[in-house]
Design a protein around this motif. Structure first.
Motif, PDB file in Angstrom:
ATOM      1  N   UNK A   1       9.601 -36.344  17.431  1.00  0.00           N
ATOM      2  CA  UNK A   1       8.773 -36.844  18.160  1.00  0.00           C
ATOM      3  C   UNK A   1       7.558 -37.017  17.683  1.00  0.00           C
ATOM      4  N   UNK A   2       7.255 -36.267  16.333  1.00  0.00           N
ATOM      5  CA  UNK A   2       5.862 -36.323  15.742  1.00  0.00           C
ATOM      6  C   UNK A   2       6.080 -36.449  14.359  1.00  0.00           C
ATOM      7  N   UNK A   3       6.808 -35.817  13.642  1.00  0.00           N
ATOM      8  CA  UNK A   3       6.761 -35.723  12.174  1.00  0.00           C
ATOM      9  C   UNK A   3       7.258 -36.935  11.475  1.00  0.00           C
ATOM     10  N   UNK A   4       8.443 -37.450  12.121  1.00  0.00           N
ATOM     11  CA  UNK A   4       9.264 -38.659  11.520  1.00  0.00           C
ATOM     12  C   UNK A   4       8.210 -40.114  11.650  1.00  0.00           C
ATOM     13  N   UNK A   5       7.853 -40.243  13.210  1.00  0.00           N
ATOM     14  CA  UNK A   5       7.202 -41.295  13.317  1.00  0.00           C
ATOM     15  C   UNK A   5       5.761 -41.540  12.337  1.00  0.00           C
ATOM     16  N   UNK A   6       5.164 -40.446  12.462  1.00  0.00           N
ATOM     17  CA  UNK A   6       3.980 -40.373  11.410  1.00  0.00           C
ATOM     18  C   UNK A   6       4.173 -40.255  10.031  1.00  0.00           C
ATOM     19  N   UNK A   7       5.350 -39.805   9.588  1.00  0.00           N
ATOM     20  CA  UNK A   7       5.722 -39.652   8.069  1.00  0.00           C
ATOM     21  C   UNK A   7       5.121 -38.536   7.703  1.00  0.00           C
ATOM     22  N   UNK A   8       5.155 -37.084   8.372  1.00  0.00           N
ATOM     23  CA  UNK A   8       4.603 -35.931   7.865  1.00  0.00           C
ATOM     24  C   UNK A   8       5.665 -35.111   7.367  1.00  0.00           C
ATOM     25  N   UNK A   9       5.472 -34.690   6.083  1.00  0.00           N
ATOM     26  CA  UNK A   9       6.295 -33.957   5.349  1.00  0.00           C
ATOM     27  C   UNK A   9       6.402 -32.543   5.251  1.00  0.00           C
ATOM     28  N   UNK A  10       4.815 -32.016   5.319  1.00  0.00           N
ATOM     29  CA  UNK A  10       4.510 -30.805   5.026  1.00  0.00           C
ATOM     30  C   UNK A  10       3.368 -30.503   6.195  1.00  0.00           C
TER      31      UNK A  10
END
Length: 318
Positions: free
Chosen positions: A225-234
């Motif tokens: 819901x949050x990490x994948x759509x925004x491309x956050x890895x760490x």
């Protein structure tokens, strides 16, 4: 070390020379030195280094070698010509040393020094920031997130504060995005939707260093819901404390692949969270002073009215 003949073929070497390139001894004897370097490095050696070697009889410098697997690595090389007799072309003694780890350590140390210098400058600017000193929380959190993003080199830095004592929800006070230099606020996260993360915030006494946010049990519930759509890895999250309690979090979000946070980066994150605490304390102090001032004004107004009433009564009696 190894010996090259006039044609650039490896006619002798010790096992260590073969090993640093990932080969067995017999795999390299009779092969060209070019097999140990990529095309670009070959061109540089032939165009610049060999002419120097023929002129002065030696050359020393750093090259990028290529292992049997194709993996590049840093190597310190010394080339020395030696004569085999009059009229014969000289051979070359090649002495090599793998300096990959040395360069990695040196690179990390340069990064560390740069980080600490940026940290000192950023921290000094924040402690002198008028919004933080005066208790203007809106401007204070914007200054903190901008500085945190710059010093820790992250795309997104944000400050979230719990909305109530039971920590059932946390509200976004400010999000700074480095690429657009934009601030935003107002979003909220509910504890019942992300229980592992909220529990981690309550338990963590220092900092949440999440190297891979998609697999870490504290943050993986954000993945779809949050990490994948925004491309956050760490993520690197430092709890914000006030009067001994966790009241919020300063969150640093790295876009792309996982990132291994260093101990120094964790210390920097904690220090900026402490500045957020100072901003909250300044706001609370300013609010207390405002309340006291208003109470004093009301008391003075009441006293003045009372004195005026008594004076009026006294005048009527006379």
């Amino acid at each position: 070390f190894a010996i090259l003949n006039a044609d650039g073929l490896l006619i002798y070497m010790n096992p260590a020379h073969a090993a640093i390139y990932g080969y067995e001894l017999e795999e390299l004897i009779g092969k060209s030195w070019r097999d140990l370097y990529g095309p670009e490095q070959q061109a540089v050696i032939e165009q610049y280094h060999f002419p120097f070697l023929r002129l002065d009889g030696y050359w020393r410098g750093e090259l990028v070698g290529r292992k049997k697997t194709g993996e590049p690595f840093d190597v310190d090389v010394l080339l020395q010509q030696f004569s085999r007799g009059e009229g014969q072309k000289p051979h070359v003694i090649c002495t090599c040393r793998d300096i990959t780890e040395n360069k990695r350590v040196a690179r990390l140390e340069r990064q560390r020094v740069s980080l600490l210098q940026e940290h000192r400058v950023g921290l000094l600017e924040l402690t002198q920031n008028e919004a933080i000193i005066s208790g203007d929380l809106h401007k204070a959190v914007q200054a903190i997130t901008e500085t945190a993003s710059q010093v820790l080199v992250v795309e997104r830095a944000s400050i979230w504060l719990f909305q109530d004592d039971d920590h059932s929800a946390i509200r976004l006070e400010d999000l700074y995005e480095a690429s657009t230099r934009q601030h935003s606020a107002g979003a909220a996260l509910q504890a019942d939707q992300f229980p592992a993360y909220f529990q981690a915030l309550d338990r963590e006494s220092y900092v949440l260093a999440v190297h891979d946010a998609h697999v870490d049990p504290r943050t993986r519930e954000f993945s779809s819901s949050y990490l994948t759509p925004l491309g956050i890895g760490a993520m690197l999250d430092a709890p914000i404390r006030h009067k001994g309690k966790v009241v919020g979090v300063l969150c640093h979000e790295h876009l792309g692949a996982p990132r291994a946070w260093s101990a120094d980066e964790m210390t920097v994150a904690v220090s900026f969270a402490t500045v957020a605490t100072l901003a909250l304390e300044s706001m609370e102090r300013q609010e207390s002073e405002r309340v006291l001032f208003q109470a004093k004004e009301r008391a003075e107004t009441s006293s003045a009215a009372k004195n005026e009433f008594l004076a009026s009564v006294s005048h009527e009696i006379r």
